[in-house]
Design a protein around this motif. Structure first.
Motif, PDB file in Angstrom:
ATOM      1  N   GLN A  11       6.492   0.243  -5.011  1.00  0.00           N
ATOM      2  CA  GLN A  11       7.977  -0.654  -4.194  1.00  0.00           C
ATOM      3  C   GLN A  11       8.108  -0.308  -3.377  1.00  0.00           C
ATOM      4  OE1 GLN A  11       9.985  -0.457  -7.903  1.00  0.00           O
ATOM      5  NE2 GLN A  11       8.142  -2.122  -8.883  1.00  0.00           N
ATOM      6  N   ALA A  12       8.132   0.941  -3.054  1.00  0.00           N
ATOM      7  CA  ALA A  12       8.543   1.887  -2.244  1.00  0.00           C
ATOM      8  C   ALA A  12       7.790   1.656  -0.983  1.00  0.00           C
ATOM      9  CB  ALA A  12       8.403   3.273  -1.997  1.00  0.00           C
ATOM     10  N   LEU A  13       6.808   0.762  -1.180  1.00  0.00           N
ATOM     11  CA  LEU A  13       6.055   0.624   0.439  1.00  0.00           C
ATOM     12  C   LEU A  13       6.222  -0.916   1.025  1.00  0.00           C
ATOM     13  CD1 LEU A  13       2.490   1.893  -0.496  1.00  0.00           C
ATOM     14  CD2 LEU A  13       3.450   2.298   1.822  1.00  0.00           C
ATOM     15  N   GLU A  14       6.742  -1.491  -0.168  1.00  0.00           N
ATOM     16  CA  GLU A  14       7.168  -2.651   0.027  1.00  0.00           C
ATOM     17  C   GLU A  14       8.535  -2.920   1.014  1.00  0.00           C
ATOM     18  OE1 GLU A  14       7.361  -4.872  -3.665  1.00  0.00           O
ATOM     19  OE2 GLU A  14       6.213  -6.256  -2.819  1.00  0.00           O
ATOM     20  N   LYS A  15       9.435  -2.645   0.456  1.00  0.00           N
ATOM     21  CA  LYS A  15      10.240  -2.001   1.345  1.00  0.00           C
ATOM     22  C   LYS A  15       9.973  -1.303   2.799  1.00  0.00           C
ATOM     23  CE  LYS A  15      13.247  -0.920  -2.641  1.00  0.00           C
ATOM     24  NZ  LYS A  15      14.164   0.437  -3.465  1.00  0.00           N
ATOM     25  N   GLU A  56       5.507   8.823   7.490  1.00  0.00           N
ATOM     26  CA  GLU A  56       6.328   8.457   6.207  1.00  0.00           C
ATOM     27  C   GLU A  56       5.514   7.299   5.893  1.00  0.00           C
ATOM     28  OE1 GLU A  56      10.365   6.060   4.694  1.00  0.00           O
ATOM     29  OE2 GLU A  56       9.897   6.003   6.175  1.00  0.00           O
ATOM     30  N   THR A  57       5.031   6.195   6.837  1.00  0.00           N
ATOM     31  CA  THR A  57       3.741   4.964   5.751  1.00  0.00           C
ATOM     32  C   THR A  57       2.424   5.592   5.555  1.00  0.00           C
ATOM     33  OG1 THR A  57       4.155   3.924   7.739  1.00  0.00           O
ATOM     34  CG2 THR A  57       2.789   3.031   6.628  1.00  0.00           C
ATOM     35  N   LEU A  58       2.039   6.702   6.259  1.00  0.00           N
ATOM     36  CA  LEU A  58       0.992   7.916   5.374  1.00  0.00           C
ATOM     37  C   LEU A  58       0.965   8.168   4.501  1.00  0.00           C
ATOM     38  CD1 LEU A  58      -0.395   9.280   8.640  1.00  0.00           C
ATOM     39  CD2 LEU A  58      -1.636   7.135   7.231  1.00  0.00           C
ATOM     40  N   SER A  59       2.586   9.232   3.991  1.00  0.00           N
ATOM     41  CA  SER A  59       3.135   9.884   2.971  1.00  0.00           C
ATOM     42  C   SER A  59       3.599   9.036   1.946  1.00  0.00           C
ATOM     43  CB  SER A  59       4.495  10.319   3.468  1.00  0.00           C
ATOM     44  OG  SER A  59       4.968  10.713   2.314  1.00  0.00           O
ATOM     45  N   LEU A  60       3.434   8.080   1.924  1.00  0.00           N
ATOM     46  CA  LEU A  60       3.866   6.687   0.893  1.00  0.00           C
ATOM     47  C   LEU A  60       2.175   6.339   0.187  1.00  0.00           C
ATOM     48  CD1 LEU A  60       6.601   4.342   2.617  1.00  0.00           C
ATOM     49  CD2 LEU A  60       6.798   6.311   0.309  1.00  0.00           C
ATOM     50  N   LEU A  61       1.276   5.574   1.667  1.00  0.00           N
ATOM     51  CA  LEU A  61       0.098   5.095   0.876  1.00  0.00           C
ATOM     52  C   LEU A  61      -0.683   6.186   0.254  1.00  0.00           C
ATOM     53  CD1 LEU A  61      -1.077   3.488   4.581  1.00  0.00           C
ATOM     54  CD2 LEU A  61      -0.148   2.624   2.556  1.00  0.00           C
ATOM     55  N   PRO A 304      -9.396  16.758   0.513  1.00  0.00           N
ATOM     56  CA  PRO A 304      -7.673  16.527   0.341  1.00  0.00           C
ATOM     57  C   PRO A 304      -7.124  14.364   0.608  1.00  0.00           C
ATOM     58  CG  PRO A 304      -7.761  18.280   0.845  1.00  0.00           C
ATOM     59  CD  PRO A 304      -9.514  18.466   0.849  1.00  0.00           C
ATOM     60  N   LEU A 305      -6.800  14.384   0.099  1.00  0.00           N
ATOM     61  CA  LEU A 305      -6.205  12.740   0.143  1.00  0.00           C
ATOM     62  C   LEU A 305      -6.364  12.927   1.742  1.00  0.00           C
ATOM     63  CD1 LEU A 305      -4.811  11.679  -3.442  1.00  0.00           C
ATOM     64  CD2 LEU A 305      -7.129  10.913  -2.080  1.00  0.00           C
ATOM     65  N   GLU A 306      -5.177  13.493   2.297  1.00  0.00           N
ATOM     66  CA  GLU A 306      -4.559  13.400   3.323  1.00  0.00           C
ATOM     67  C   GLU A 306      -5.552  13.980   4.640  1.00  0.00           C
ATOM     68  OE1 GLU A 306      -1.790  14.101   0.303  1.00  0.00           O
ATOM     69  OE2 GLU A 306      -4.071  15.397   0.806  1.00  0.00           O
ATOM     70  N   GLN A 307      -6.857  14.443   4.481  1.00  0.00           N
ATOM     71  CA  GLN A 307      -7.931  14.456   5.281  1.00  0.00           C
ATOM     72  C   GLN A 307      -9.050  13.848   4.504  1.00  0.00           C
ATOM     73  OE1 GLN A 307      -6.277  17.749   3.885  1.00  0.00           O
ATOM     74  NE2 GLN A 307      -5.033  16.916   5.226  1.00  0.00           N
ATOM     75  N   ASN A 308      -9.645  13.016   4.403  1.00  0.00           N
ATOM     76  CA  ASN A 308     -10.068  11.983   3.032  1.00  0.00           C
ATOM     77  C   ASN A 308     -10.830  10.940   4.083  1.00  0.00           C
ATOM     78  OD1 ASN A 308     -12.071  10.530   1.514  1.00  0.00           O
ATOM     79  ND2 ASN A 308     -11.787  12.326  -0.106  1.00  0.00           N
ATOM     80  N   MET A 309     -11.342  10.724   4.420  1.00  0.00           N
ATOM     81  CA  MET A 309     -11.957   9.852   5.558  1.00  0.00           C
ATOM     82  C   MET A 309     -12.145   8.854   4.999  1.00  0.00           C
ATOM     83  SD  MET A 309     -14.499   9.215   8.640  1.00  0.00           S
ATOM     84  CE  MET A 309     -13.743  10.979   9.323  1.00  0.00           C
ATOM     85  N   MET A 313      -9.394   5.127   5.454  1.00  0.00           N
ATOM     86  CA  MET A 313     -10.012   3.919   5.919  1.00  0.00           C
ATOM     87  C   MET A 313      -9.910   2.811   4.627  1.00  0.00           C
ATOM     88  SD  MET A 313     -12.762   4.941   8.018  1.00  0.00           S
ATOM     89  CE  MET A 313     -13.096   2.568   8.462  1.00  0.00           C
ATOM     90  N   GLY A 314      -9.622   3.196   3.435  1.00  0.00           N
ATOM     91  CA  GLY A 314      -9.087   2.297   2.446  1.00  0.00           C
ATOM     92  C   GLY A 314      -7.888   1.883   1.973  1.00  0.00           C
ATOM     93  N   LEU A 315      -6.780   3.008   2.380  1.00  0.00           N
ATOM     94  CA  LEU A 315      -5.261   2.194   2.162  1.00  0.00           C
ATOM     95  C   LEU A 315      -5.262   1.969   3.258  1.00  0.00           C
ATOM     96  CD1 LEU A 315      -3.980   6.700   1.652  1.00  0.00           C
ATOM     97  CD2 LEU A 315      -4.406   4.162  -0.347  1.00  0.00           C
ATOM     98  N   PHE A 316      -5.447   2.208   4.670  1.00  0.00           N
ATOM     99  CA  PHE A 316      -5.172   1.134   5.711  1.00  0.00           C
ATOM    100  C   PHE A 316      -5.405  -0.648   5.198  1.00  0.00           C
ATOM    101  CE2 PHE A 316      -4.321   4.805   8.682  1.00  0.00           C
ATOM    102  CZ  PHE A 316      -3.165   4.461   8.274  1.00  0.00           C
ATOM    103  N   SER A 317      -6.576  -0.751   5.266  1.00  0.00           N
ATOM    104  CA  SER A 317      -7.268  -1.603   4.632  1.00  0.00           C
ATOM    105  C   SER A 317      -6.384  -2.650   3.291  1.00  0.00           C
ATOM    106  CB  SER A 317      -8.518  -1.689   4.369  1.00  0.00           C
ATOM    107  OG  SER A 317      -9.211  -3.227   4.036  1.00  0.00           O
ATOM    108  N   LEU A 318      -5.963  -1.643   2.368  1.00  0.00           N
ATOM    109  CA  LEU A 318      -5.418  -2.011   1.772  1.00  0.00           C
ATOM    110  C   LEU A 318      -3.641  -2.721   1.831  1.00  0.00           C
ATOM    111  CD1 LEU A 318      -4.731  -1.436  -2.095  1.00  0.00           C
ATOM    112  CD2 LEU A 318      -2.687  -0.715  -0.103  1.00  0.00           C
ATOM    113  N   TRP A 319      -2.985  -1.864   3.263  1.00  0.00           N
ATOM    114  CA  TRP A 319      -1.567  -1.457   3.281  1.00  0.00           C
ATOM    115  C   TRP A 319      -1.877  -3.186   3.991  1.00  0.00           C
ATOM    116  CZ3 TRP A 319       2.898  -0.643   4.164  1.00  0.00           C
ATOM    117  CH2 TRP A 319       3.740  -0.424   5.523  1.00  0.00           C
ATOM    118  N   TYR A 320      -2.534  -3.398   4.691  1.00  0.00           N
ATOM    119  CA  TYR A 320      -2.395  -4.832   5.899  1.00  0.00           C
ATOM    120  C   TYR A 320      -2.628  -5.936   4.861  1.00  0.00           C
ATOM    121  CZ  TYR A 320      -2.577  -1.165   9.202  1.00  0.00           C
ATOM    122  OH  TYR A 320      -2.729  -0.756  10.384  1.00  0.00           O
TER     123      TYR A 320
END
Length: 545
Positions: A11-15, A56-61, A304-309, A313-320
């Motif tokens: 829901q935070a990502l939607e906003k 902020e986007t990255l943090s929410l993802l 860690p997720l924040e450096q996990n390739m 990539m999976g999160l960005f695909s989902l993001w779009y």
């Protein structure tokens, strides 16, 4: 199970999705964006700075990944838990590239031992063929291999063999057949000598319709070339679980390589399904391919997720897909040897995540797998890149390129790189109306004409892309690259709460195809299906010569 859209992070990502500025602005705001939004792992370098994403986007993802319990789900997969819930199977393609001392148990059996026994068996077989020890029915050595399969049993070996062309030993040629169209097998057999041809048939059941039909046709051709049934064992081997059917066909039991239920077809190239690869590049290079994939497995499981390739990539695909309605994703390979990779990733992603039901059987209320497509740079720049730059659809892109070519010819590679990097820049920044007008300012045109041309040259930019680089395309880096996309696919499916490891859509087509086949081969008019199917079947019967 909490519905995905009910998660606080979703829901935070939607906003948040409506507040992300243009990438031009993001680069101005973040001078160190490239260094802050790039990472290295397993011989690969990922630049993800050209994405519609702020800090902020990255943090929410990453919050979404954590709230979706990605790390827990990754551990379950690697441990051999039954995560394929519709078929009650573990998902352990990662075990196919695990080191010999690893212990992974399925039903109380350490499957890593079986995997390495199979690798050793493959090694002996590859040596016997490539050394000339293996003889055909007239005493000649093997010169050509025909690999017969379908789906993952075909595409993985074909694409990897193509990608590793610089590593072929030169002792064998390989020909891949999948399509049940008789033209496919006919064209492959033209010019081949039965005395020096080896067939590798890959089918878990030894009954996959297309594969069995092609194999039977290959056998018929073989027997018409002067061979006898007793000679089949010298020219046919199988990767199958059905030893009885394979031996009844004429294959020697010692030349049947195993398949396991805990490996899906699209994840199977690392197993004996990869036998054609090993025959072409040798077992040392095949093991290097496995080692590269294993390195990526370790990275995925332990970083860690924040450096996990794969996670990034999976999160960005989902993001779009879920927040910008992107319906497709393009993979662009700036290396001729990698030209088939988009088709491989297409099968991997679309067969895995083309789902509309969650793990608990409820209807999915959000977009899942995108259409994966792509091609070879720079060819696409003179075709579909127009749509990427100025079309109305948002299409995220992955650019893949080795920094060094296997064929460093003149200025070719530097021009290739300039196109690759220039395309990502153009997609990101676009061209404003003022910039376009400035370009035509000195043209011999009226002011109205300049205004019109400038309008047509505007590109909105803000089109996202990832750039994946490697020092050189090797078996190791290729293994890591393919495993990266495997895990990227898993990340998305895990967040979407779907089963990425069954393929009931494929099964339905096969089932109905078998029923139609029976009607096509009988002599009576078909009337018991829908009117369209009845009409097509009867038309085929009437016109068949």
């Amino acid at each position: 199970m909490t519905t995905l859209t009910q998660l606080a992070s979703w829901q935070a990502l939607e906003k948040h999705s409506t507040t992300v500025p243009h990438m031009r602005e993001l680069f101005k705001q973040q001078p160190q964006r490239f260094s802050q939004m790039s990472t290295k792992a397993c011989g690969l370098f990922l630049d993800y700075s050209k994405n519609r994403a702020s800090t902020e986007t990255l943090s929410l993802l990453f919050d979404l990944a954590k709230e979706s319990k990605i790390e827990e789900k990754v551990r379950a997969m690697f441990a051999g838990d039954v995560i394929n819930n519709t078929e009650q199977r573990a998902v352990l393609h990662t075990a196919l590239r695990a080191p010999k001392d690893k212990v992974i148990k399925v039903d109380g059996v350490n499957i890593v031992t079986e995997v390495h026994q199979t690798l050793d068996k493959m090694e002996k077989f590859v040596y016997s063929v490539t050394s000339g020890e293996w003889k055909g029915f007239t005493g000649k050595t093997i010169t050509d291999v025909v690999s017969i399969g379908i789906g993952g049993s075909f595409l993985g070996p074909k694409i990897v063999s193509q990608a590793l062309r610089p590593y072929w030993s030169g002792q064998l040629n390989c020909h891949f057949v999948a399509n049940v169209d008789g033209t496919a097998i006919t064209e492959k057999l033209k010019g081949l000598n039965a005395e020096t041809t080896l067939f590798v048939m890959s089918s878990k059941s030894f009954g996959t319709q297309e594969t069995l039909t092609n194999t039977l046709s290959a056998k018929e051709w073989f027997l018409t070339q002067g061979a006898m049934q007793s000679d089949v064992a010298k020219h046919f081997v199988a990767v199958s679980s059905n030893v009885t059917k394979a031996t009844d066909f004429g294959i020697d039991a010692s030349n049947i390589f195993p398949m396991w239920d805990w490996v899906g077809g699209r994840y199977s190239l690392w197993s004996a399904i990869g036998l054609p690869i090993a025959l072409l590049v040798g077992m040392d290079n095949f093991r290097a391919l496995l080692a590269g994939a294993h390195d990526m497995d370790n990275h995925f499981a332990n970083t860690p997720l924040e450096q996990n390739m794969p996670v990034i990539m999976g999160l960005f695909s989902l993001w779009y897909g879920n927040f910008f309605n992107a319906q497709s994703h393009v993979v662009l390979t700036y290396d001729h040897y990698l030209r088939g990779l988009p088709a491989y990733f297409q099968q991997l992603d679309m067969e895995s995540n083309g789902k509309s039901v969650t793990l608990n059987g409820s209807d999915v209320k959000y977009t899942t797998g995108p259409v994966i497509w792509g091609g070879e740079g720079t060819n696409g720049q003179h075709a579909y890149h127009q749509l990427l730059h100025q079309g109305t659809a948002l299409i995220p892109a992955d650019f893949i390129m080795p920094l060094n070519s296997h064929n460093p010819l003149g200025e070719h590679h530097v021009q290739l790189a300039s196109n690759c990097f220039g395309q990502t820049q153009a997609l990101m920044q676009g061209r404003t109306f003022d910039e376009a007008l400035a370009e035509v300012r000195n043209a011999s045109l009226s002011d109205n004409e300049k205004q019109l041309i400038a309008q047509h040259k505007v590109m909105p930019g803000n089109k996202p892309s990832n750039t994946l680089l490697m020092d050189k395309l090797t078996p190791t880096t290729l293994g890591a690259l393919i495993a990266l996309y495997e895990h990227r696919t898993f990340v998305q499916g895990a967040i979407w709460q779907i089963n990425s490891f069954d393929q009931w859509g494929v099964e339905l087509g096969k089932l109905l195809g078998d029923k139609v086949l029976k009607r096509l081969t009988d002599s009576t008019e078909t009337e018991d299906l829908d009117t369209s199917s009845n009409g097509l079947i009867n038309l085929f019967k009437q016109q068949k010569i």
